[in-house]
Design a protein around this motif. Structure first.
Motif, PDB file in Angstrom:
ATOM      1  N   LEU A 150      24.936 -35.285  26.693  1.00 25.35           N
ATOM      2  CA  LEU A 150      24.527 -36.391  27.562  1.00 25.35           C
ATOM      3  C   LEU A 150      24.087 -35.890  28.934  1.00 25.35           C
ATOM      4  O   LEU A 150      23.187 -36.470  29.550  1.00 25.35           O
ATOM      5  N   ASP A 151      24.688 -34.809  29.410  1.00 22.45           N
ATOM      6  CA  ASP A 151      24.249 -34.229  30.685  1.00 22.45           C
ATOM      7  C   ASP A 151      22.797 -33.777  30.602  1.00 22.45           C
ATOM      8  O   ASP A 151      22.015 -33.975  31.532  1.00 22.45           O
ATOM      9  N   PHE A 152      22.420 -33.166  29.489  1.00 20.52           N
ATOM     10  CA  PHE A 152      21.026 -32.741  29.321  1.00 20.52           C
ATOM     11  C   PHE A 152      20.095 -33.950  29.254  1.00 20.52           C
ATOM     12  O   PHE A 152      19.014 -33.954  29.845  1.00 20.52           O
ATOM     13  N   LEU A 153      20.500 -34.985  28.535  1.00 16.87           N
ATOM     14  CA  LEU A 153      19.653 -36.167  28.378  1.00 16.87           C
ATOM     15  C   LEU A 153      19.540 -36.970  29.669  1.00 16.87           C
ATOM     16  O   LEU A 153      18.570 -37.719  29.845  1.00 16.87           O
ATOM     17  N   ALA A 154      20.496 -36.812  30.574  1.00 16.15           N
ATOM     18  CA  ALA A 154      20.502 -37.602  31.807  1.00 16.15           C
ATOM     19  C   ALA A 154      19.584 -37.032  32.887  1.00 16.15           C
ATOM     20  O   ALA A 154      19.279 -37.718  33.862  1.00 16.15           O
ATOM     21  N   THR A 155      19.128 -35.812  32.724  1.00 13.60           N
ATOM     22  CA  THR A 155      18.277 -35.206  33.748  1.00 13.60           C
ATOM     23  C   THR A 155      16.828 -35.650  33.551  1.00 13.60           C
ATOM     24  O   THR A 155      16.422 -36.034  32.449  1.00 13.60           O
ATOM     25  N   PRO A 156      16.002 -35.585  34.603  1.00 14.60           N
ATOM     26  CA  PRO A 156      14.612 -36.021  34.471  1.00 14.60           C
ATOM     27  C   PRO A 156      13.751 -35.075  33.644  1.00 14.60           C
ATOM     28  O   PRO A 156      12.678 -35.462  33.182  1.00 14.60           O
ATOM     29  N   GLU A 157      14.196 -33.862  33.435  1.00 13.76           N
ATOM     30  CA  GLU A 157      13.418 -32.915  32.642  1.00 13.76           C
ATOM     31  C   GLU A 157      13.540 -33.239  31.152  1.00 13.76           C
ATOM     32  O   GLU A 157      14.624 -33.579  30.670  1.00 13.76           O
ATOM     33  N   ASP A 158      12.430 -33.122  30.447  1.00 14.22           N
ATOM     34  CA  ASP A 158      12.470 -33.319  28.999  1.00 14.22           C
ATOM     35  C   ASP A 158      13.287 -32.209  28.349  1.00 14.22           C
ATOM     36  O   ASP A 158      13.259 -31.049  28.782  1.00 14.22           O
ATOM     37  N   VAL A 159      13.984 -32.551  27.290  1.00 14.28           N
ATOM     38  CA  VAL A 159      14.762 -31.577  26.534  1.00 14.28           C
ATOM     39  C   VAL A 159      14.617 -31.881  25.054  1.00 14.28           C
ATOM     40  O   VAL A 159      14.528 -33.047  24.643  1.00 14.28           O
ATOM     41  N   VAL A 160      14.533 -30.840  24.255  1.00  5.16           N
ATOM     42  CA  VAL A 160      14.570 -30.949  22.796  1.00  5.16           C
ATOM     43  C   VAL A 160      15.684 -30.033  22.315  1.00  5.16           C
ATOM     44  O   VAL A 160      15.806 -28.893  22.782  1.00  5.16           O
ATOM     45  N   PHE A 161      16.491 -30.524  21.400  1.00  4.39           N
ATOM     46  CA  PHE A 161      17.578 -29.736  20.844  1.00  4.39           C
ATOM     47  C   PHE A 161      17.139 -29.150  19.503  1.00  4.39           C
ATOM     48  O   PHE A 161      16.638 -29.865  18.639  1.00  4.39           O
ATOM     49  N   VAL A 162      17.326 -27.853  19.333  1.00  6.68           N
ATOM     50  CA  VAL A 162      17.186 -27.237  18.016  1.00  6.68           C
ATOM     51  C   VAL A 162      18.593 -27.059  17.483  1.00  6.68           C
ATOM     52  O   VAL A 162      19.444 -26.427  18.117  1.00  6.68           O
ATOM     53  N   VAL A 163      18.836 -27.650  16.320  1.00  4.00           N
ATOM     54  CA  VAL A 163      20.200 -27.860  15.845  1.00  4.00           C
ATOM     55  C   VAL A 163      20.389 -27.205  14.473  1.00  4.00           C
ATOM     56  O   VAL A 163      19.590 -27.409  13.556  1.00  4.00           O
ATOM     57  N   GLY A 164      21.455 -26.424  14.344  1.00  6.07           N
ATOM     58  CA  GLY A 164      21.810 -25.845  13.064  1.00  6.07           C
ATOM     59  C   GLY A 164      22.498 -26.869  12.177  1.00  6.07           C
ATOM     60  O   GLY A 164      23.436 -27.544  12.624  1.00  6.07           O
ATOM     61  N   VAL A 165      22.041 -27.010  10.949  1.00  3.69           N
ATOM     62  CA  VAL A 165      22.588 -27.987  10.001  1.00  3.69           C
ATOM     63  C   VAL A 165      22.672 -27.337   8.621  1.00  3.69           C
ATOM     64  O   VAL A 165      22.282 -26.183   8.437  1.00  3.69           O
ATOM     65  N   ASP A 166      23.178 -28.092   7.666  1.00  2.00           N
ATOM     66  CA  ASP A 166      23.125 -27.697   6.255  1.00  2.00           C
ATOM     67  C   ASP A 166      22.067 -28.551   5.571  1.00  2.00           C
ATOM     68  O   ASP A 166      22.151 -29.784   5.599  1.00  2.00           O
ATOM     69  N   GLU A 167      21.095 -27.901   4.981  1.00  2.00           N
ATOM     70  CA  GLU A 167      20.030 -28.607   4.279  1.00  2.00           C
ATOM     71  C   GLU A 167      20.277 -28.561   2.778  1.00  2.00           C
ATOM     72  O   GLU A 167      20.509 -27.487   2.200  1.00  2.00           O
ATOM     73  N   ASP A 168      20.261 -29.731   2.149  1.00  3.78           N
ATOM     74  CA  ASP A 168      20.270 -29.814   0.688  1.00  3.78           C
ATOM     75  C   ASP A 168      18.824 -29.610   0.259  1.00  3.78           C
ATOM     76  O   ASP A 168      17.990 -30.509   0.385  1.00  3.78           O
ATOM     77  N   MET A 169      18.511 -28.421  -0.220  1.00  2.00           N
ATOM     78  CA  MET A 169      17.126 -28.063  -0.502  1.00  2.00           C
ATOM     79  C   MET A 169      16.519 -28.934  -1.602  1.00  2.00           C
ATOM     80  O   MET A 169      15.338 -29.269  -1.565  1.00  2.00           O
ATOM     81  N   ALA A 170      17.316 -29.303  -2.586  1.00  2.00           N
ATOM     82  CA  ALA A 170      16.792 -30.109  -3.690  1.00  2.00           C
ATOM     83  C   ALA A 170      16.460 -31.523  -3.234  1.00  2.00           C
ATOM     84  O   ALA A 170      15.424 -32.086  -3.621  1.00  2.00           O
ATOM     85  N   LYS A 171      17.320 -32.101  -2.383  1.00  2.00           N
ATOM     86  CA  LYS A 171      17.116 -33.476  -1.935  1.00  2.00           C
ATOM     87  C   LYS A 171      16.311 -33.560  -0.647  1.00  2.00           C
ATOM     88  O   LYS A 171      15.918 -34.658  -0.234  1.00  2.00           O
ATOM     89  N   GLU A 172      16.067 -32.395  -0.002  1.00  2.00           N
ATOM     90  CA  GLU A 172      15.350 -32.353   1.274  1.00  2.00           C
ATOM     91  C   GLU A 172      16.011 -33.307   2.268  1.00  2.00           C
ATOM     92  O   GLU A 172      15.386 -34.189   2.851  1.00  2.00           O
ATOM     93  N   ARG A 173      17.300 -33.074   2.473  1.00  2.00           N
ATOM     94  CA  ARG A 173      18.089 -33.913   3.364  1.00  2.00           C
ATOM     95  C   ARG A 173      19.153 -33.038   4.019  1.00  2.00           C
ATOM     96  O   ARG A 173      19.750 -32.192   3.358  1.00  2.00           O
ATOM     97  N   PHE A 174      19.380 -33.227   5.334  1.00  2.00           N
ATOM     98  CA  PHE A 174      20.330 -32.379   6.037  1.00  2.00           C
ATOM     99  C   PHE A 174      21.609 -33.136   6.370  1.00  2.00           C
ATOM    100  O   PHE A 174      21.610 -34.357   6.542  1.00  2.00           O
TER     101      PHE A 174
END
Length: 232
Positions: A150-174
């Motif tokens: 929330l601290d990052f989202l509250a600043t006036p600068e744009d931010v994008v998060f790159v997030v590590g997840v688990d991807e179900d490759m067969a279902k194409e869903r994380f």
């Protein structure tokens, strides 16, 4: 929202009336014969999308890597591949991302550093982005990331998060990662909505995902996901 399924040729420009809709058409999986890292280049795909969402110039970065600057499917895929090749120094499939937090004697976060062998920072550096690895403010509960995000989202600068997840490759869903993940996605807020761009998509299937409040809680606020905050 862009169509969930569509037909395309690699030489075509990305369709869509907005940048977000254009990027929704992009997968890390392509129809090209001269790429071989499709299944491993999620970090490059997510970070390139982050760079563009943050106002980055596709043509400028493409031409630095020998890729044509037109925003076509083929050129996006070739640039993903070029960024992957820059970072993949150990030759193993995927880009190794690993960091460690630094807590003081009272358990308060005072900084962080890359572990030896980290490859992910090479993609961030190649795109000229700044990166902060997001950690819990105290050692007591490493999954409590709400305040930091929330601290990052509250600043006036744009931010994008790159997030590590688990991807179900067969279902194409994380889903949220447990101890380790196998995939990276870009997550970002526009207005009151939080989106993800999940590049692990069969060519011709939209990568854009709208995150529910429950999803946001699980992936960004209370999670074991590895989160990198990216800015220009």
């Amino acid at each position: 929202m862009p169509p969930s399924k569509f037909e395309y040729e690699e030489a075509e420009r990305l369709p869509g009336s907005t940048l977000l809709h254009k990027l929704a058409h992009v997968s890390q999986l392509d129809k090209l014969d001269d790429t071989d890292a499709d299944y491993a280049r999620c970090s490059a795909a997510a970070t390139l999308s982050a760079y563009l969402l943050l106002g980055g110039d596709f043509a400028a970065i493409a031409e630095k890597t020998g890729v044509d600057g037109a925003l076509t499917f083929a050129n996006v895929h070739l640039l993903q591949e070029a960024l992957y090749d820059i970072a993949n120094t150990d030759g193993r499939p995927g880009v190794f991302g690993t960091c460690k937090p630094d807590y003081d004697d009272e358990g308060r976060l005072i900084g962080w550093a890359h572990n030896e062998g980290d490859e992910y920072h090479a993609i961030v550096d190649a795109l000229g982005l700044s990166m902060t690895r997001v950690y819990a403010p105290t050692r007591d509960d490493p999954t409590e990331l709400r305040a930091a995000v929330l601290d990052f989202l509250a600043t006036p600068e744009d931010v994008v998060f790159v997030v590590g997840v688990d991807e179900d490759m067969a279902k194409e869903r994380f889903v949220p990662m447990d101890e380790t993940g196998n995939h990276y996605v870009a997550m970002f807020q526009r207005g009151d909505t939080v989106y993800a761009l999940d590049s692990y998509r069969t060519p011709g299937r939209s990568a854009l995902v709208v995150l529910s409040p429950v999803d946001v809680e699980a992936h960004l606020f209370r999670t074991r996901n590895a989160i990198y905050a990216l800015r220009r």
